[in-house]
Write a protein that holds these residues in place. Sequence first.
Motif, PDB file in Angstrom:
ATOM      1  N   LEU A 245      41.582 -48.713 -17.720  1.00 54.43           N
ATOM      2  CA  LEU A 245      41.556 -47.149 -17.692  1.00 54.43           C
ATOM      3  C   LEU A 245      39.943 -47.464 -17.527  1.00 54.43           C
ATOM      4  CD1 LEU A 245      43.052 -45.803 -20.207  1.00 54.43           C
ATOM      5  CD2 LEU A 245      43.531 -45.435 -18.080  1.00 54.43           C
ATOM      6  N   VAL A 246      39.064 -46.437 -16.935  1.00 54.97           N
ATOM      7  CA  VAL A 246      37.480 -46.672 -16.925  1.00 54.97           C
ATOM      8  C   VAL A 246      37.198 -45.182 -17.129  1.00 54.97           C
ATOM      9  CG1 VAL A 246      37.110 -46.869 -14.473  1.00 54.97           C
ATOM     10  CG2 VAL A 246      35.575 -47.465 -16.410  1.00 54.97           C
ATOM     11  N   PHE A 247      35.910 -45.317 -17.712  1.00 57.86           N
ATOM     12  CA  PHE A 247      35.431 -44.136 -18.005  1.00 57.86           C
ATOM     13  C   PHE A 247      34.603 -43.736 -16.663  1.00 57.86           C
ATOM     14  CE2 PHE A 247      31.970 -41.901 -20.931  1.00 57.86           C
ATOM     15  CZ  PHE A 247      32.568 -40.503 -21.036  1.00 57.86           C
ATOM     16  N   VAL A 248      34.210 -42.591 -16.588  1.00 56.49           N
ATOM     17  CA  VAL A 248      33.175 -42.379 -15.735  1.00 56.49           C
ATOM     18  C   VAL A 248      32.363 -42.280 -15.467  1.00 56.49           C
ATOM     19  CG1 VAL A 248      33.266 -39.576 -15.853  1.00 56.49           C
ATOM     20  CG2 VAL A 248      32.999 -40.372 -13.786  1.00 56.49           C
ATOM     21  N   ASP A 249      31.559 -42.575 -16.689  1.00 52.26           N
ATOM     22  CA  ASP A 249      30.497 -42.358 -17.090  1.00 52.26           C
ATOM     23  C   ASP A 249      30.042 -44.115 -16.837  1.00 52.26           C
ATOM     24  OD1 ASP A 249      29.385 -40.682 -16.795  1.00 52.26           O
ATOM     25  OD2 ASP A 249      29.267 -39.652 -19.194  1.00 52.26           O
ATOM     26  N   ASN A 250      31.333 -44.994 -17.335  1.00 52.82           N
ATOM     27  CA  ASN A 250      30.717 -46.687 -17.045  1.00 52.82           C
ATOM     28  C   ASN A 250      31.004 -47.034 -16.301  1.00 52.82           C
ATOM     29  OD1 ASN A 250      30.872 -46.900 -20.377  1.00 52.82           O
ATOM     30  ND2 ASN A 250      32.797 -47.178 -19.925  1.00 52.82           N
ATOM     31  N   LEU A 251      32.127 -46.293 -14.737  1.00 51.07           N
ATOM     32  CA  LEU A 251      31.786 -46.498 -13.545  1.00 51.07           C
ATOM     33  C   LEU A 251      30.895 -46.450 -13.485  1.00 51.07           C
ATOM     34  CD1 LEU A 251      33.727 -47.502 -11.430  1.00 51.07           C
ATOM     35  CD2 LEU A 251      34.606 -44.954 -11.209  1.00 51.07           C
ATOM     36  N   ALA A 252      30.575 -45.525 -13.267  1.00 52.12           N
ATOM     37  CA  ALA A 252      28.887 -44.745 -12.872  1.00 52.12           C
ATOM     38  C   ALA A 252      28.567 -45.386 -12.941  1.00 52.12           C
ATOM     39  CB  ALA A 252      28.772 -43.442 -12.800  1.00 52.12           C
ATOM     40  N   ASP A 253      27.794 -45.951 -14.155  1.00 46.82           N
ATOM     41  CA  ASP A 253      26.601 -47.006 -14.386  1.00 46.82           C
ATOM     42  C   ASP A 253      26.880 -48.736 -13.792  1.00 46.82           C
ATOM     43  OD1 ASP A 253      25.026 -47.576 -16.668  1.00 46.82           O
ATOM     44  OD2 ASP A 253      26.307 -49.438 -16.867  1.00 46.82           O
ATOM     45  N   ALA A 254      28.414 -49.056 -13.569  1.00 42.09           N
ATOM     46  CA  ALA A 254      28.297 -49.711 -12.725  1.00 42.09           C
ATOM     47  C   ALA A 254      28.511 -49.917 -11.381  1.00 42.09           C
ATOM     48  CB  ALA A 254      29.713 -50.363 -13.132  1.00 42.09           C
ATOM     49  N   LEU A 255      28.566 -48.294 -10.973  1.00 45.00           N
ATOM     50  CA  LEU A 255      28.046 -48.782  -9.406  1.00 45.00           C
ATOM     51  C   LEU A 255      26.688 -48.199  -9.108  1.00 45.00           C
ATOM     52  CD1 LEU A 255      30.850 -45.744  -8.557  1.00 45.00           C
ATOM     53  CD2 LEU A 255      31.475 -48.406  -8.121  1.00 45.00           C
ATOM     54  N   VAL A 256      25.952 -48.034 -10.153  1.00 46.37           N
ATOM     55  CA  VAL A 256      24.505 -48.534 -10.039  1.00 46.37           C
ATOM     56  C   VAL A 256      23.939 -49.501  -9.616  1.00 46.37           C
ATOM     57  CG1 VAL A 256      22.310 -47.559 -11.348  1.00 46.37           C
ATOM     58  CG2 VAL A 256      24.067 -45.691 -10.911  1.00 46.37           C
ATOM     59  N   HIS A 257      24.484 -50.362 -10.529  1.00 50.65           N
ATOM     60  CA  HIS A 257      24.386 -52.456 -10.679  1.00 50.65           C
ATOM     61  C   HIS A 257      24.998 -52.382  -9.166  1.00 50.65           C
ATOM     62  CE1 HIS A 257      23.303 -51.245 -15.075  1.00 50.65           C
ATOM     63  NE2 HIS A 257      23.420 -52.532 -14.696  1.00 50.65           N
ATOM     64  N   CYS A 258      25.632 -51.771  -9.227  1.00 50.89           N
ATOM     65  CA  CYS A 258      26.485 -52.486  -7.514  1.00 50.89           C
ATOM     66  C   CYS A 258      25.655 -52.407  -6.309  1.00 50.89           C
ATOM     67  CB  CYS A 258      27.484 -52.379  -7.828  1.00 50.89           C
ATOM     68  SG  CYS A 258      28.812 -53.115  -8.451  1.00 50.89           S
ATOM     69  N   ALA A 259      25.327 -51.349  -6.770  1.00 52.58           N
ATOM     70  CA  ALA A 259      23.870 -50.683  -5.811  1.00 52.58           C
ATOM     71  C   ALA A 259      22.146 -50.759  -5.617  1.00 52.58           C
ATOM     72  CB  ALA A 259      23.520 -49.175  -5.430  1.00 52.58           C
ATOM     73  N   THR A 260      22.291 -51.240  -6.719  1.00 52.11           N
ATOM     74  CA  THR A 260      20.781 -52.590  -7.119  1.00 52.11           C
ATOM     75  C   THR A 260      20.498 -53.521  -7.635  1.00 52.11           C
ATOM     76  OG1 THR A 260      20.473 -51.494  -9.198  1.00 52.11           O
ATOM     77  CG2 THR A 260      19.858 -49.346  -7.317  1.00 52.11           C
ATOM     78  N   ASP A 261      21.409 -54.336  -7.668  1.00 51.85           N
ATOM     79  CA  ASP A 261      21.688 -55.393  -7.772  1.00 51.85           C
ATOM     80  C   ASP A 261      21.107 -56.417  -6.915  1.00 51.85           C
ATOM     81  OD1 ASP A 261      21.176 -58.450  -9.700  1.00 51.85           O
ATOM     82  OD2 ASP A 261      21.911 -57.703 -11.002  1.00 51.85           O
ATOM     83  N   PRO A 262      20.295 -57.231  -6.838  1.00 51.61           N
ATOM     84  CA  PRO A 262      20.360 -58.497  -5.739  1.00 51.61           C
ATOM     85  C   PRO A 262      21.820 -59.075  -6.159  1.00 51.61           C
ATOM     86  CG  PRO A 262      18.089 -58.315  -6.291  1.00 51.61           C
ATOM     87  CD  PRO A 262      18.984 -57.472  -7.129  1.00 51.61           C
ATOM     88  N   ARG A 263      22.328 -59.298  -7.077  1.00 50.09           N
ATOM     89  CA  ARG A 263      22.943 -60.151  -7.029  1.00 50.09           C
ATOM     90  C   ARG A 263      24.690 -59.663  -6.514  1.00 50.09           C
ATOM     91  NH1 ARG A 263      22.023 -61.243 -13.375  1.00 50.09           N
ATOM     92  NH2 ARG A 263      21.761 -59.155 -13.063  1.00 50.09           N
TER      93      ARG A 263
END
Length: 319
Positions: free
Chosen positions: A206-224
């Motif tokens: 499962l994934v808590f919605v705020d955990n997913l949101a945090d991961a998506l922000v990283h995916c949008a902003t982290d060059p790696r």
Amino acid sequence: MTQRVLVTGANGFVGKAVSRALLQRGDTVAGLVRRAHTAEEGVREWHFDAADFQGIEERWPTDMQCDAVIHLAARVHVMRDTIADPPTAYRATNVSGALRVAAAARRAGARRFVFVSSIKAVGESSTGRPIAETDEPAPTDPYGISKLEAERALTEYGRSSGMEIVIVRPPLVYGPGVRANFLQLMSAVARGIPLPLGAIEARRSLVFVDNLADALVHCATDPRAAGETFHVTDGRDLSVSELARALAMQLHAPARLVPVPVGVLRLAGRVTGRSAAVDRLVGELRLDSSHICERLGWYPPHTVEHGLLETAAWYRATH
């Protein structure tokens, strides 16, 4: 460094959480929505209701530049689809529509496109070990097939255009505002209804919605993150019986779980024509989410217990 980010489906369950996370970071957020006045406060709302994002490039506001897109809008999985040709309908929105958004965003300056796919693009179950990003996909329904086709089409578009594509495959997402099966389970637990879940031991990610949101922000902003595919989970998998007991504790309700053998549940599913629903209940579906941890140094900021506490508190306040 702050960014200008467009979130499609910004008024949805996940979209609102993503918008909040971006705003808290200091980003400028635009939200594409089908219904006006439904996005989070602080989001520049773009009301766009054309089917399958047709004409989005022509209607893109001239004063709205963006650095990245988080694409959540989709034709979602429905249990009993009444449309005559589901595969074509899913493909029109989830594949062609996503490509239209990506091309229009690139013309508006976007360097990165984060596509929120689904673990259904890979399959409905795991067997003995968690599913990794490198496993061969074998989707089983029109929704999952369309998501996999979109992943592949966007990856190819990224190769040809230079746009950075990031693919994220979440499992079941829960949190305040959750709907569908999770809400039904929570409602039954809250009412103290006896449930035949006591003997189910198979675990599901499962994934808590705020955990997913945090991961998506990283995916949008982290060059790696550029060019990567990530599975995102809470990092701890529960069986349905463990989930029901945890919800009961947070809801201050009795956990009335009857230990009905899994074989009996499967038989009941076949007799009632609900085999697929029973399989999702009793089958294992674990995801390996170590890749995003290793590549981006990302770890879920919230525990499962915190996620369930927030979800139960929302349920008690609204039901």
